[in-house]
Design a protein around this motif. Structure first.
Motif, PDB file in Angstrom:
ATOM      1  N   HIS A 185      51.782  29.091  30.723  1.00  0.00           N
ATOM      2  CA  HIS A 185      51.943  30.488  31.135  1.00  0.00           C
ATOM      3  C   HIS A 185      51.440  31.441  30.054  1.00  0.00           C
ATOM      4  O   HIS A 185      50.951  32.534  30.369  1.00  0.00           O
ATOM      5  CB  HIS A 185      53.403  30.778  31.482  1.00  0.00           C
ATOM      6  CG  HIS A 185      53.800  30.224  32.817  1.00  0.00           C
ATOM      7  ND1 HIS A 185      53.343  30.753  34.004  1.00  0.00           N
ATOM      8  CD2 HIS A 185      54.580  29.171  33.157  1.00  0.00           C
ATOM      9  CE1 HIS A 185      53.850  30.073  35.024  1.00  0.00           C
ATOM     10  NE2 HIS A 185      54.592  29.105  34.532  1.00  0.00           N
ATOM     11  N   TRP A 186      51.556  31.055  28.794  1.00  0.00           N
ATOM     12  CA  TRP A 186      50.988  31.862  27.706  1.00  0.00           C
ATOM     13  C   TRP A 186      49.474  31.966  27.911  1.00  0.00           C
ATOM     14  O   TRP A 186      48.885  33.057  27.826  1.00  0.00           O
ATOM     15  CB  TRP A 186      51.324  31.200  26.369  1.00  0.00           C
ATOM     16  CG  TRP A 186      50.894  31.939  25.140  1.00  0.00           C
ATOM     17  CD1 TRP A 186      49.623  32.105  24.695  1.00  0.00           C
ATOM     18  CD2 TRP A 186      51.725  32.633  24.186  1.00  0.00           C
ATOM     19  NE1 TRP A 186      49.609  32.837  23.527  1.00  0.00           N
ATOM     20  CE2 TRP A 186      50.871  33.176  23.191  1.00  0.00           C
ATOM     21  CE3 TRP A 186      53.091  32.813  24.069  1.00  0.00           C
ATOM     22  CZ2 TRP A 186      51.365  33.901  22.103  1.00  0.00           C
ATOM     23  CZ3 TRP A 186      53.579  33.537  22.991  1.00  0.00           C
ATOM     24  CH2 TRP A 186      52.721  34.076  22.022  1.00  0.00           C
ATOM     25  N   ILE A 187      48.841  30.842  28.211  1.00  0.00           N
ATOM     26  CA  ILE A 187      47.389  30.807  28.434  1.00  0.00           C
ATOM     27  C   ILE A 187      47.011  31.609  29.673  1.00  0.00           C
ATOM     28  O   ILE A 187      46.036  32.381  29.664  1.00  0.00           O
ATOM     29  CB  ILE A 187      46.915  29.347  28.561  1.00  0.00           C
ATOM     30  CG1 ILE A 187      47.070  28.622  27.223  1.00  0.00           C
ATOM     31  CG2 ILE A 187      45.467  29.280  29.035  1.00  0.00           C
ATOM     32  CD1 ILE A 187      46.830  27.126  27.301  1.00  0.00           C
ATOM     33  N   ASP A 188      47.781  31.438  30.746  1.00  0.00           N
ATOM     34  CA  ASP A 188      47.481  32.151  31.998  1.00  0.00           C
ATOM     35  C   ASP A 188      47.492  33.658  31.792  1.00  0.00           C
ATOM     36  O   ASP A 188      46.636  34.380  32.326  1.00  0.00           O
ATOM     37  CB  ASP A 188      48.486  31.767  33.082  1.00  0.00           C
ATOM     38  CG  ASP A 188      48.268  30.358  33.622  1.00  0.00           C
ATOM     39  OD1 ASP A 188      47.190  29.792  33.342  1.00  0.00           O
ATOM     40  OD2 ASP A 188      49.166  29.839  34.305  1.00  0.00           O
ATOM     41  N   GLN A 189      48.469  34.147  31.034  1.00  0.00           N
ATOM     42  CA  GLN A 189      48.528  35.587  30.797  1.00  0.00           C
ATOM     43  C   GLN A 189      47.335  36.072  29.990  1.00  0.00           C
ATOM     44  O   GLN A 189      46.798  37.152  30.246  1.00  0.00           O
ATOM     45  CB  GLN A 189      49.836  35.943  30.077  1.00  0.00           C
ATOM     46  CG  GLN A 189      51.076  35.841  30.952  1.00  0.00           C
ATOM     47  CD  GLN A 189      51.051  36.837  32.097  1.00  0.00           C
ATOM     48  OE1 GLN A 189      50.485  37.920  31.975  1.00  0.00           O
ATOM     49  NE2 GLN A 189      51.656  36.474  33.209  1.00  0.00           N
ATOM     50  N   LEU A 190      46.887  35.290  29.021  1.00  0.00           N
ATOM     51  CA  LEU A 190      45.714  35.674  28.242  1.00  0.00           C
ATOM     52  C   LEU A 190      44.462  35.712  29.116  1.00  0.00           C
ATOM     53  O   LEU A 190      43.583  36.547  28.926  1.00  0.00           O
ATOM     54  CB  LEU A 190      45.498  34.689  27.089  1.00  0.00           C
ATOM     55  CG  LEU A 190      46.368  34.893  25.841  1.00  0.00           C
ATOM     56  CD1 LEU A 190      46.101  33.784  24.836  1.00  0.00           C
ATOM     57  CD2 LEU A 190      46.107  36.251  25.211  1.00  0.00           C
ATOM     58  N   ARG A 191      44.386  34.816  30.074  1.00  0.00           N
ATOM     59  CA  ARG A 191      43.201  34.744  30.929  1.00  0.00           C
ATOM     60  C   ARG A 191      43.146  35.878  31.949  1.00  0.00           C
ATOM     61  O   ARG A 191      42.080  36.431  32.225  1.00  0.00           O
ATOM     62  CB  ARG A 191      43.175  33.403  31.669  1.00  0.00           C
ATOM     63  CG  ARG A 191      42.707  32.228  30.813  1.00  0.00           C
ATOM     64  CD  ARG A 191      42.803  30.954  31.596  1.00  0.00           C
ATOM     65  NE  ARG A 191      42.177  29.831  30.911  1.00  0.00           N
ATOM     66  CZ  ARG A 191      42.368  28.568  31.237  1.00  0.00           C
ATOM     67  NH1 ARG A 191      43.160  28.258  32.232  1.00  0.00           N
ATOM     68  NH2 ARG A 191      41.761  27.609  30.550  1.00  0.00           N
ATOM     69  N   ARG A 192      44.300  36.205  32.500  1.00  0.00           N
ATOM     70  CA  ARG A 192      44.287  37.109  33.657  1.00  0.00           C
ATOM     71  C   ARG A 192      44.474  38.579  33.294  1.00  0.00           C
ATOM     72  O   ARG A 192      44.200  39.456  34.105  1.00  0.00           O
ATOM     73  CB  ARG A 192      45.368  36.696  34.654  1.00  0.00           C
ATOM     74  CG  ARG A 192      46.775  36.938  34.196  1.00  0.00           C
ATOM     75  CD  ARG A 192      47.791  36.572  35.252  1.00  0.00           C
ATOM     76  NE  ARG A 192      47.617  35.211  35.725  1.00  0.00           N
ATOM     77  CZ  ARG A 192      48.557  34.541  36.385  1.00  0.00           C
ATOM     78  NH1 ARG A 192      49.712  35.121  36.655  1.00  0.00           N
ATOM     79  NH2 ARG A 192      48.354  33.312  36.776  1.00  0.00           N
ATOM     80  N   SER A 193      44.954  38.851  32.083  1.00  0.00           N
ATOM     81  CA  SER A 193      45.222  40.246  31.713  1.00  0.00           C
ATOM     82  C   SER A 193      43.940  40.938  31.275  1.00  0.00           C
ATOM     83  O   SER A 193      43.265  40.461  30.358  1.00  0.00           O
ATOM     84  CB  SER A 193      46.244  40.315  30.577  1.00  0.00           C
ATOM     85  OG  SER A 193      47.454  39.690  30.957  1.00  0.00           O
TER      86      SER A 193
END
Length: 381
Positions: A185-193
Motif C-alpha cells: 500500500h505504501w508503493i500503491d500510494q506513491l504510484r497513484r498520487s
C-alpha cells in the motif's frame, strides 16, 4: 539541485535491506526479497522525495552482520537525504537480551553471530552529518522478540530519524510469498498520487488500507497523527470524494473520540455502498474499518460480528489463504476471545467456527481451541 552550507552538491542514498524471511508453520509472514523487488521498480526520486542525485544499495541474502554494518555506515555518511528500508524477522539474543534483525541463515543459537544488532541502526544513523533521514520498517517479531516489544511498548528507533512502519506479532499465520500488505500500500500510494504525499501521509494511508493483524505494533501509532479540531471534524461528517478519511478516523479513535470516529466511518461506508455496491471490495474494507473501530472502543461483541461478516464476504470473492481473509478471521477470533458476556460469545461462536473451518491454511490448534470453548459455553446454559 540541493546544495549544502559549504556549497557542495548533496547526494542522496536509498538503502534497502532484506533480512531473513519470517515463516510460521511453513506459511510466509513477510517475504523481504519480494518487498525489495517491488520497491526497486519505483523511481529513486519518489522514494526519497528528492531530486538530488542519488545512489541505491540493495542488500538481499546477506549473512554477515558486518557486511550490513559497512553498507549502513556508508549510507549514513551521505550528506543528502537518506531512506533506509528494512524488512524481515525481528529476533532476540536470549543471552544478551538484545533485539536483532535476523539475516539469511540466522537460527536461535546463532543470533549473536549471524544477525544485525538493532541498536547498530541507531548508532550509525545518530552520527549522520546532515540531511533528512527516513527509516521504513516492515517486520515480523518472532516468539523471542515479541515479549520484549510488548514490554517496551514500541521498537527503539534512531531519535534523529523519521521512523515509520509495522511489526507483525508472531501468531499471525501470514499468506503467500509476495509483497506484504503494508509495503504494497505504501508503493500503491506513491504510484497513484499525482503529488508525492509526505512520508507521514504514506504511512497513515498504508496503515489504514493494509489488513494488519490485531496487536500489530504501528510506528508511529495512529494516536500520534494530528487530529483536526472538533469544529473541523464536524464539518467533515459528510464524505468529500478525492479525500482519504482513514488516517483522520483512526486518529480520532486512537485519541478516545470513538463515537466521532464511528459516525464518520458510517457516513463513509454509506457513501461507498451507494457508489460501489454492497458486495464490492470497497464496501468490505469499510466494514473491516468499522470492526476495528469497535475493537478500539472495547465493543467486542459488535467487532466480532463485523469481522465474521467481512471474512465470509471475502471468502465469496477470494481464496481461503488470501491475507485479507486470514486477517479478517484473526480479527474475529481475537475479538471473540475478549468477550466476557457468555451469551454473546455463545451466540457468535457457531458462525466463527464455520468461518475458521473454511480456512485450510489456518493453524489447526486455533480451530480446536475455539470449538472447545464453544462446547464449554454451550454446557453452561
Amino acid at each position: 539541485m540541493q546544495i549544502d552550507g559549504a556549497g557542495r552538491q548533496q547526494r542522496g542514498h536509498v538503502l534497502l535491506i532484506a533480512g531473513d524471511a519470517a515463516l510460521r508453520r511453513r506459511a510466509v509472514q513477510v517475504a523481504p526479497s519480494a518487498n525489495l523487488a517491488a520497491l526497486g521498480v519505483l523511481p529513486v526520486a519518489a522514494l526519497l522525495n528528492s531530486h538530488a542525485p542519488s545512489d541505491t544499495t540493495y542488500l538481499d541474502g546477506a549473512r554477515d552482520p558486518n557486511t550490513v554494518l559497512m553498507r549502513l555506515r556508508a549510507a549514513a555518511a551521505t550528506p543528502g537525504p537518506l531512506l533506509v528500508y528494512l524488512s524481515g524477522r525481528l529476533t532476540l539474543d536470549r543471552r544478551g537480551h538484545r533485539l536483532h534483525l535476523a539475516l539469511a541463515g540466522t537460527t536461535a543459537s546463532t543470533v549473536r553471530y549471524t544477525a544485525l544488532p538493532w541498536d547498530w541502526l541507531g548508532t550509525e544513523l545518530g552520527a549522520r552529518p546532515g540531511g533528512p533521514t527516513t527509516v521504513v520498517l516492515d517486520l515480523v517479531a518472532d516468539k523471542a522478540a515479541w515479549p520484549v516489544l510488548q514490554e517496551y511498548g514500541t521498537l527503539p528507533a534512531p531519535p534523529s530519524a523519521e521512523v515509520y512502519g509495522v511489526v507483525i506479532p508472531p501468531a499471525f499465520a501470514g499468506g503467500a510469498d509476495r509483497v506484504s500488505s503494508y509495503t504494497r500500500h505504501w508503493i500503491d500510494q506513491l504510484r497513484r498520487s499525482p503529488n508525492r504525499p509526505t512520508n507521514l501521509q504514506l504511512h497513515a494511508f498504508a496503515v489504514g488500507a493494509a489488513a494488519l493483524p490485531p496487536g500489530t505494533l504501528v510506528l508511529p501509532a495512529t494516536r500520534e497523527l494530528s487530529a483536526p479540531a472538533p469544529q473541523e471534524q464536524q464539518e467533515q461528517q459528510e464524505p468529500v470524494p478525492v479525500a482519504d478519511p482513514r488516517p483522520h478516523i483512526h486518529a480520532l479513535a486512537s485519541g478516545g473520540r470513538h463515537q466521532e470516529a464511528a459516525t464518520l466511518a458510517q457516513a463513509w461506508e454509506q457513501h461507498v455502498l451507494q457508489t460501489h455496491g454492497y458486495t464490492s471490495p470497497e464496501a468490505t474494507h469499510w466494514a473491516e474499518i468499522r470492526a476495528d473501530l469497535a475493537r478500539m472502543a472495547g465493543n467486542y461483541r459488535s467487532a466480532t460480528q463485523l469481522w465474521i461478516n467481512a471474512g465470509r464476504t471475502r471468502l465469496e470473492h477470494q481464496p481461503p489463504d488470501a491475507p485479507e481473509v486470514l486477517a479478517a478471521a484473526a480479527g474475529a477470533l481475537y475479538c471473540w476471545t475478549q468477550l466476557k458476556d457468555q451469551a454473546a460469545a455463545r451466540d457468535s461462536g457457531p458462525e466463527l467456527v464455520r468461518l475458521l473451518s473454511a480456512l485450510p491454511s489456518l493453524e489447526p490448534r486455533l480451530l480446536r481451541l475455539t470449538q472447545q470453548r464453544l462446547e464449554v459455553l454451550e454446557g453452561s446454559r
